[in-house]
Write an enzyme that holds these catalytic residues in place. Structure first.
Site, PDB file in Angstrom:
ATOM      1  N   TRP A   1       1.282  -1.029  -0.025  1.00  0.00           N
ATOM      2  CA  TRP A   1       0.072   0.421   0.092  1.00  0.00           C
ATOM      3  C   TRP A   1       0.762   0.944   0.262  1.00  0.00           C
ATOM      4  CZ3 TRP A   1      -1.865   3.324   4.531  1.00  0.00           C
ATOM      5  CH2 TRP A   1      -0.784   2.478   5.752  1.00  0.00           C
ATOM      6  N   ASP A   2       1.874   0.897   0.463  1.00  0.00           N
ATOM      7  CA  ASP A   2       2.831   2.022   0.439  1.00  0.00           C
ATOM      8  C   ASP A   2       2.518   2.995  -0.752  1.00  0.00           C
ATOM      9  OD1 ASP A   2       4.077  -0.140   1.566  1.00  0.00           O
ATOM     10  OD2 ASP A   2       6.175   0.178   1.727  1.00  0.00           O
TER      11      ASP A   2
ATOM     12  N   GLU B   1      -0.183  -2.867  12.680  1.00  0.00           N
ATOM     13  CA  GLU B   1      -0.202  -4.317  12.264  1.00  0.00           C
ATOM     14  C   GLU B   1      -0.184  -5.519  13.671  1.00  0.00           C
ATOM     15  OE1 GLU B   1       3.295  -4.532   9.357  1.00  0.00           O
ATOM     16  OE2 GLU B   1       1.342  -3.942   7.872  1.00  0.00           O
TER      17      GLU B   1
ATOM     18  N   LYS C   1       1.324   0.294  16.418  1.00  0.00           N
ATOM     19  CA  LYS C   1       2.788  -0.290  15.561  1.00  0.00           C
ATOM     20  C   LYS C   1       2.606   1.386  14.641  1.00  0.00           C
ATOM     21  CE  LYS C   1       5.027  -2.275  12.107  1.00  0.00           C
ATOM     22  NZ  LYS C   1       5.008  -3.593  10.533  1.00  0.00           N
ATOM     23  N   GLN C   2       1.208   1.778  14.210  1.00  0.00           N
ATOM     24  CA  GLN C   2       2.344   3.044  12.740  1.00  0.00           C
ATOM     25  C   GLN C   2       0.330   3.453  12.573  1.00  0.00           C
ATOM     26  OE1 GLN C   2       3.161  -0.197   9.556  1.00  0.00           O
ATOM     27  NE2 GLN C   2       2.224   1.646   8.730  1.00  0.00           N
TER      28      GLN C   2
HETATM   29  C1  BGC Z   1       4.176  -1.467   7.854  1.00  0.00           C
HETATM   30  C2  BGC Z   1       3.852  -1.606   6.157  1.00  0.00           C
HETATM   31  C3  BGC Z   1       4.452  -2.218   4.463  1.00  0.00           C
HETATM   32  C4  BGC Z   1       5.476  -2.555   4.781  1.00  0.00           C
HETATM   33  C5  BGC Z   1       6.406  -2.004   4.024  1.00  0.00           C
HETATM   34  C6  BGC Z   1       5.545  -2.198   7.065  1.00  0.00           C
HETATM   35  O1  BGC Z   1       6.760  -2.971   8.246  1.00  0.00           O
HETATM   36  O2  BGC Z   1       3.902  -2.122   8.024  1.00  0.00           O
HETATM   37  O3  BGC Z   1       2.706  -1.344   6.358  1.00  0.00           O
HETATM   38  O4  BGC Z   1       3.879  -1.131   3.620  1.00  0.00           O
HETATM   39  O5  BGC Z   1       6.634  -2.858   6.152  1.00  0.00           O
HETATM   40  O6  BGC Z   1       6.762  -0.852   3.979  1.00  0.00           O
END
Ligand code: BGC
Length: 759
Positions: A343-344, A482, A596-597
């Site tokens: 999704w980045d 996550e 986490k984010q």
């Molecule tokens: C993040 C995801 C991201 C992925 C790739 C993961 O650590 O939690 O949101 O898409 O890394 O960058």
């Protein structure tokens, strides 16, 4: 061709890495990587390194990790679990030098100076290295390399070599180092190599030439071999030998196609015009990119530089000419995440391209369109309808998330995101809609965009289930945070799913009215009928959102508020060296409110219009405290939303931390490649956050509020075929807008509409 182009001395545009430190080397190789969306090359030195091969590393560290990547060249290696990965291709930059029979190595003798400079303005990398060999010979090697922004198949290396001694027997070999290339060599000739992947049916051709000049005379090689040339001569002190190497690469996607004719034709053309012309076309193409995408901040040099760095890599990562490839989580700058697309790209990167390079944005969205078959298959496998895009996507659109990875303690850890992180469906739809709103590209909408929106809406309508409470629920997902798995009614997922369906319904109305023929075709092709559309409307009305109407607080997912609270400012957490899920352990993390984010915060960033100002503020401050920023994506979202809700100080801190991610001296994490999503997020936090730009409305609008230290911010955006330059001063009060291309248009500044006339 002694010094084809000296390094620019403009410190605003040059990144400098003096010296050599093996512990920082892998990070520097990522950070100083060059790329053009087709080819990506890490900044490993050309000369003075020993061989590299693929091996178990045990307790040793590779002094360098040379890699050239070709976008879209995926194959499935012998890993467990087996998932497709980008195949590294032969190292076309390798040059071996021997002096009186001794190979010149950085580790042998004394390094008098070593410096790398990345010219971000022109997409060029210089290395200047002076070494005193054990025999007392002082050698100076200077290289300049590029992969062309004008002709993506092309790469170029200039090398100059100078000795301080007469009479040394010099041997210079330009070869393609191909150890560790996991492909079958089909043909290796003097100027051409052709390889096939083992499993995926891809072909790669690399055609290369090398010319050595001494004293303005082109020298005949003493030996030639497959992709290899060697010259020998006796040195004259102070005399420079110059090498010019050209590369032309081509990828094919089916076993029937032959990539060789493409690469050889391209090489022939490049040889005919010469390296100087290749260099000139490349720097001109970069000048255009910067003209369309530069953002300058007066008043914060470091941030200004960080932003340039971000824009440099964003411009290096995309290829508007290949709708079959996208941008992996580390671009083409490192091995981490195997080149997989997350999704980045749709959420963190697309806005930059939409605003500055719509052709690249379109191509990235066409990549998603071409992976619809995989997305449909994934939805079907789960028992749903429509399209659910792969959480990790490679070339075909099949799900490529590994089911397990090796965790921090060397043991396998289950990865559930491939099954449960379903918000990717609306993330892609969101990017499609943003592109459409900012460009008005009808052809794209009718050809591809509409189908993505309708099929993702259909997925959500089948995914959300009506329950006894009369509401629809989406259970068993992972949100952007996550750390919590298998959760119910994740607010980010549900609200964007609702948004996705609502936009699809809006689109249906628009198609019926403006393009009825296309609507009939598409409706028939997808089998969309009135009862299904009625169901969509019902899902929009009944889907649980998690927002408490009394307090305005959004619950990240059902039951989140009941989890154990966490105070991340406690010294034991604040001073942690590990991510919070490692500190607490997997199970305890699940029971805790640690995030986490950006999750709810990301929602506030994407669909601010769904909430009133008080709700946005309240939820930002609530979730900001709980966030441990365990992903590099997180801080930029916090900067963006912070700037919008008036938490300027906090936002600025997050902005600076984001800018430092790949640039701070100890950015060891960059070893696997630059964090391109964070770089896209940085651009967004400045442009959508502090500059307050919005591209998605009926009119281009901005409401800037600049940090106190910024005297001005200057940026450019593309909007509905126009190009607008915006210069913001007075802390955000004053906006000078120039329409640089396109027809007259309106611009809304702080709610006041004005007309822009062509300059
Ligand atoms: C993040 C995801 C991201 C992925 C790739 C993961 O650590 O939690 O949101 O898409 O890394 O960058």
């Amino acid at each position: 061709m002694r010094d084809p182009l000296p390094p620019t001395n403009d410190p605003d545009w040059v990144l400098d890495a003096p010296g050599f430190d093996v512990f920082r080397e892998h990070g520097i190789e990522s950070r100083f990587a060059i790329g053009n969306g087709f080819l990506g090359v890490r900044a490993s030195r050309t000369v003075g390194r020993g061989p590299t091969w693929t091996t178990w590393q045990h307790s040793l560290i590779w002094a360098s990790w040379p890699r050239t990547y070709v976008a879209g060249l995926f194959d499935t290696p012998n890993t467990e679990p087996p998932v497709p990965a980008l195949v590294p291709v032969a190292d076309w930059l390798r040059v071996v030098i021997q002096l009186d029979g001794q190979t010149l190595l950085l580790r042998r003798g004394e390094t008098q100076s070593h410096e790398r400079k990345l010219d971000m303005k022109r997409g060029l990398l210089w290395v200047n290295w002076k070494q005193r060999t054990p025999a007392g010979i002082v050698v100076q090697v200077r290289t300049l390399r590029l992969v062309s922004q004008a002709e993506r198949a092309l790469g170029l290396l200039f090398l100059s070599l100078e000795l301080d001694h007469d009479g040394v027997e010099v041997m210079l070999e330009a070869s393609f180092e191909s150890a560790g290339v996991g492909m079958r060599a089909m043909r290796v000739e003097e100027e051409l190599g052709v390889w096939h992947t083992s499993e995926s049916g891809k072909g790669l051709a690399m055609a290369g030439s090398a010319v050595l000049t001494l004293e303005d005379y082109v020298r005949t090689p003493s030996a030639v071999g497959p992709l290899r040339r060697e010259w020998r001569w006796r040195s004259v002190a102070g005399q420079a030998a110059s090498l010019e190497r050209l590369l032309a690469a081509a990828r094919t996607d089916t076993p029937e196609e032959d990539p060789a004719p493409l690469a050889t034709a391209m090489l022939r053309r490049a040889k005919a015009v010469g390296g100087g012309a290749v260099l000139a076309a490349h720097t001109a193409a970069w000048a255009t990119r910067w003209q369309l995408s530069d953002v300058a901040i007066e008043g914060d040099k470091e941030l200004d530089r960080g932003l340039r760095f971000a824009i440099y890599h964003l411009n290096s990562a995309a290829n508007p000419e290949d709708p079959r490839v996208s941008i992996g989580a580390r671009g083409l700058t490192g091995d981490a995440y195997l080149g997989h697309v997350f999704w980045d790209t749709d959420i963190y990167l697309l806005p930059f391209y939409i605003a500055t390079w719509p052709e690249a944005a379109r191509s990235l969205l066409m990549y998603r369109y071409h992976t619809l078959a995989g997305a449909r298959a994934k939805a079907r496998r789960g028992g749903w309808r429509g399209a659910l895009f792969a959480w990790e996507s490679a070339d075909t659109g099949e799900e490529t998330t590994p089911d397990q990875v090796i965790g921090p303690f060397g043991l396998p850890v289950d990865v559930l995101s491939g099954k449960q992180e379903q918000h990717i469906a609306s993330d892609v739809a969101y990017a499609v809609w943003q592109y459409w709103r900012a460009t008005g590209d009808v052809a794209f909408l009718l050809e591809a965009g509409a189908e993505i929106l309708l099929e993702t809406a259909r997925f959500w309508a089948s995914r959300a289930k009506l329950e006894a409470d009369g509401r629809r629920h989406i259970r068993g997902v992972i949100g952007p945070d996550e750390y919590h798995e298998g959760v119910d009614d994740n607010a980010y997922t549900n609200i964007l799913a609702r948004w996705n369906i609502a936009r699809a319904l809006e689109l249906v109305g628009m198609l019926r009215l403006r393009w009825p023929t296309r609507w009939h075709e598409l409706g028939a092709q997808l089998g969309l009928d009135a009862p299904e559309l009625a169901l969509w409307a019902e899902v929009v009305a009944t889907l649980v959102t998690g927002q408490d109407s009394a307090t305005g607080l959004i619950e990240q997912f059902a039951g989140f508020h009941q989890l154990a609270p966490i105070d991340l400012s406690q010294p034991e957490y604040a001073s942690r060296k590990m991510p919070m899920d490692v500190v607490l352990g997997h199970d305890a993390t699940q029971r805790t409110q640690v995030v986490k984010q950006a999750d709810v915060v990301a929602l506030l960033a994407l669909v601010p219009e769904e909430f009133d100002a008080t709700t946005r503020q309240l939820n930002y401050s609530h979730y900001e405290r709980l966030c441990s920023h365990g992903s590099s994506l997180s801080r930029s979202m916090h900067a963006l939303v912070g700037a919008r809700v008036g938490a300027a100080e906090l936002a600025l801190r997050y902005l600076k931390e984001t800018a430092a991610l790949d640039l701070s001296p100890n950015a060891a994490d960059s070893a696997g490649g630059v964090h391109i999503a964070a770089l896209g997020g940085l651009w967004q936090a400045v442009v959508f956050g502090f500059c307050g730009l919005s591209l998605g409305g009926d009119k281009l609008a901005l409401a800037p509020a600049l940090p106190a230290d910024w005297q001005s911010a200057t940026l450019r955006v593309c909007w509905h075929g126009r190009r607008v330059k915006l210069r913001i001063t007075g802390g955000g009060r004053d906006v000078e807008a120039t329409l640089e291309a396109g027809e007259a248009m309106s611009l809304v500044v702080h709610g006041v509409e004005r007309m822009l006339q062509p300059a």
